[in-house]
Scaffold this active site. Structure first.
Site, PDB file in Angstrom:
ATOM      1  N   CYS A  68       0.846  -1.204   0.000  1.00  0.00           N
ATOM      2  CA  CYS A  68       0.000   0.000   0.000  1.00  0.00           C
ATOM      3  C   CYS A  68       0.880   1.251   0.000  1.00  0.00           C
ATOM      4  O   CYS A  68       1.625   1.470  -0.932  1.00  0.00           O
ATOM      5  CB  CYS A  68      -0.981  -0.043   1.169  1.00  0.00           C
ATOM      6  SG  CYS A  68      -2.329   1.128   0.966  1.00  0.00           S
ATOM      7  N   HIS A 108      -3.897  -4.927  -0.212  1.00  0.00           N
ATOM      8  CA  HIS A 108      -3.504  -5.452   1.096  1.00  0.00           C
ATOM      9  C   HIS A 108      -3.537  -6.983   1.086  1.00  0.00           C
ATOM     10  O   HIS A 108      -4.567  -7.571   1.388  1.00  0.00           O
ATOM     11  CB  HIS A 108      -4.454  -4.926   2.184  1.00  0.00           C
ATOM     12  CG  HIS A 108      -4.246  -3.481   2.483  1.00  0.00           C
ATOM     13  ND1 HIS A 108      -3.243  -3.035   3.319  1.00  0.00           N
ATOM     14  CD2 HIS A 108      -4.882  -2.372   2.043  1.00  0.00           C
ATOM     15  CE1 HIS A 108      -3.275  -1.718   3.394  1.00  0.00           C
ATOM     16  NE2 HIS A 108      -4.267  -1.285   2.620  1.00  0.00           N
ATOM     17  N   GLU A 150      -2.329  -8.943   3.183  1.00  0.00           N
ATOM     18  CA  GLU A 150      -2.529  -9.442   4.560  1.00  0.00           C
ATOM     19  C   GLU A 150      -4.006  -9.441   4.945  1.00  0.00           C
ATOM     20  O   GLU A 150      -4.379 -10.013   5.961  1.00  0.00           O
ATOM     21  CB  GLU A 150      -1.692  -8.611   5.541  1.00  0.00           C
ATOM     22  CG  GLU A 150      -2.247  -7.238   5.921  1.00  0.00           C
ATOM     23  CD  GLU A 150      -2.065  -6.144   4.880  1.00  0.00           C
ATOM     24  OE1 GLU A 150      -1.747  -6.455   3.718  1.00  0.00           O
ATOM     25  OE2 GLU A 150      -2.269  -4.963   5.222  1.00  0.00           O
TER      26      GLU A 150
END
Lengths: 210, 252
Positions: free
Chosen positions: A78, A190, A192
């Site tokens: 990001c 993202h 994650e």
């Protein structure tokens, strides 16, 4: 050992969670000298440009030594991807300048007039498909056009087309969402927080060798 | 016809309410009943691969208590999905800390209405994409008014005045929570959704009253709203409202 840089902003815990389920060893990097023990380095990011650059400053020299000199694989996520650029429209301080280009606000003027679009244009928030330019290591084992979670209003406008290895489209505008310059990678989404697709991508990153 | 849905696909968002560390579910903001443990709920929604999850601690503003950062840390460690937190955020420092714990977005409600400048300060620190304003709305006659403190305190803002205040600030999202529909399964307040979509250019998420997948589709297709949130609908199943966390949503 996978190093997660803790520079005050950015969500380390989600990465810790993913790597724990992948059974990979991780270390939280609080001080620049700890970068020496890392085989892979990840720079997370949920923040504004100025806040990020200010906190990255103390890691700058150590990062240069590991990533540029020793070619340790690096992944910026990001805003952690955006800081790879030279400059940003979101703030004044200079970026790391590892991927030639500038960070710009996503344009909203590409939407055809006849659509009469009055809804939200930014931020680019939600799940979008990512299209790789050819076969790339980072996307091994993923569907042809996998979905990832995005949350941003700025993007890295790469000056060198060869650095762009995957793109996505929003508001009828296609922009880089994965960039690469040798051992240096950046992803705008993202991983994650992208469930199984993100887990596969992060696993692929930690299997890279240079 | 206006096409006012984003080019992105819609997001289906379970909303969990926390009170003193436990999950609760209210009806019209009253009568909270215990529906489980928040960490366990996060693990279940991980398996269901939900688009996003929103957590609101409803005890803080009303009781004047402190944000439970320890709980938020535990929740974030267990979450594989994007997270939003709201409840008692009154400063840039608190907002920033919540992001650093692993939340993607922070939601501010009463503190914003008390001090609109706070939002600009939070945006400068963590970026507009991560800042949400949540409005608890109650219909009085033909007018919609904004409430805070768990629906107990009427503010001086009607809906239009609040939306006008938010519009120029450039927040990432507005969550519209219908107090009247909360926990009732009466369907979304479509009139309310229509007004908000017409008056605001911000990403809108609607919550309150969802009773089925057709309610999600109505929000998207007829109103052009892409953020479909629900509490009770994702918490209860069957005629007797048995607690069973689920993720019933339209096929993609």
């Amino acid at each position: 050992m996978i190093g997660l840089i803790n520079y005050g902003s950015g969500n380390l815990s989600a990465f810790v969670n993913v790597f724990t389920t992948l059974d990979k060893k991780i270390v939280i990097i609080n001080n620049p000298e700890e970068l020496k023990i890392c085989s892979h380095i990840i720079m997370p990011g949920v923040s504004a440009w100025n806040t990020t650059m200010k906190s990255v400053e103390k890691f700058r020299d150590a990062l240069f030594s590991c990533v540029i000199n020793k070619k340790i694989p690096f992944l910026g996520v990001c805003v952690g991807m955006q800081i790879l650029a030279s400059t940003s429209e979101e703030g004044l301080s200079g970026g790391l300048n590892w991927v030639c280009g500038n960070v710009k606000r996503l344009p909203t003027n590409q939407i055809p007039d006849n659509l009469n679009f009055v809804g939200p244009k930014l931020p680019h928030m939600g799940w979008n498909t990512v299209t790789p330019n050819g076969k790339i290591d980072l996307m091994n084992g993923l569907p042809e056009k996998p979905e990832f979670y995005f949350l941003h209003s700025y993007y890295l406008d790469s000056a060198n087309h060869d650095n762009v290895i995957a793109t996505a489209e929003h508001n009828f505008f296609r922009f880089p969402v994965i960039v690469q310059n040798e051992n240096i990678y950046g992803v705008q989404f993202h991983p994650e927080k992208s469930h199984i697709n993100g887990k596969i991508l992060l696993d692929n990153f930690t299997n890279l060798r240079y | 016809m206006q096409n006012n849905c984003s080019m992105l696909r819609s997001r289906y968002i379970p909303v969990l309410l926390i009170e003193d560390g436990e999950l609760t579910k209210t009806k019209q903001f009253e009568d909270g009943i215990y529906v489980g443990d928040p960490i366990n709920a996060i693990r279940i929604f991980n398996e269901k691969q939900v688009d996003e999850l929103s957590l609101f601690d409803i005890s803080i503003t009303q009781n004047g208590s402190k944000i439970d950062f320890e709980l938020l840390r535990d929740l974030a460690i267990n979450a594989n999905m994007p997270l939003t937190y709201g409840g008692g955020i009154k400063s840039v420092k608190e907002a920033s800390k919540i992001i650093s714990l692993g939340f993607e977005k922070v939601s501010v409600s009463s503190a914003f209405l008390d001090n609109p400048l706070l939002i600009s300060d939070i945006i400068a620190e963590i970026g507009a994409q991560s800042v949400v304003v949540c409005l608890d709305v109650k219909k009085i006659g033909n007018e919609y008014w904004i409430y805070t403190h768990r629906g107990k305190k009427k503010t001086n803002y009607d809906l239009l005045k609040a939306l006008e205040l938010i519009e120029p600030i450039g927040v990432g999202e507005i969550i519209i929570n219908s107090i009247d529909r909360d926990g009732t399964f009466f369907g979304y307040d479509i009139g309310l959704a229509q007004i908000v979509r017409k008056m605001s250019s911000v990403n809108i998420t609607i919550i309150g009253g969802c009773n089925g997948i057709s309610d999600f589709l109505e929000l998207q297709k007829n109103i052009g709203i892409c953020g479909c949130a629900a509490g009770s609908f994702f918490t209860f199943v069957g005629k007797n409202n048995a607690v069973l966390l689920n993720y019933n949503k339209p096929d993609l």
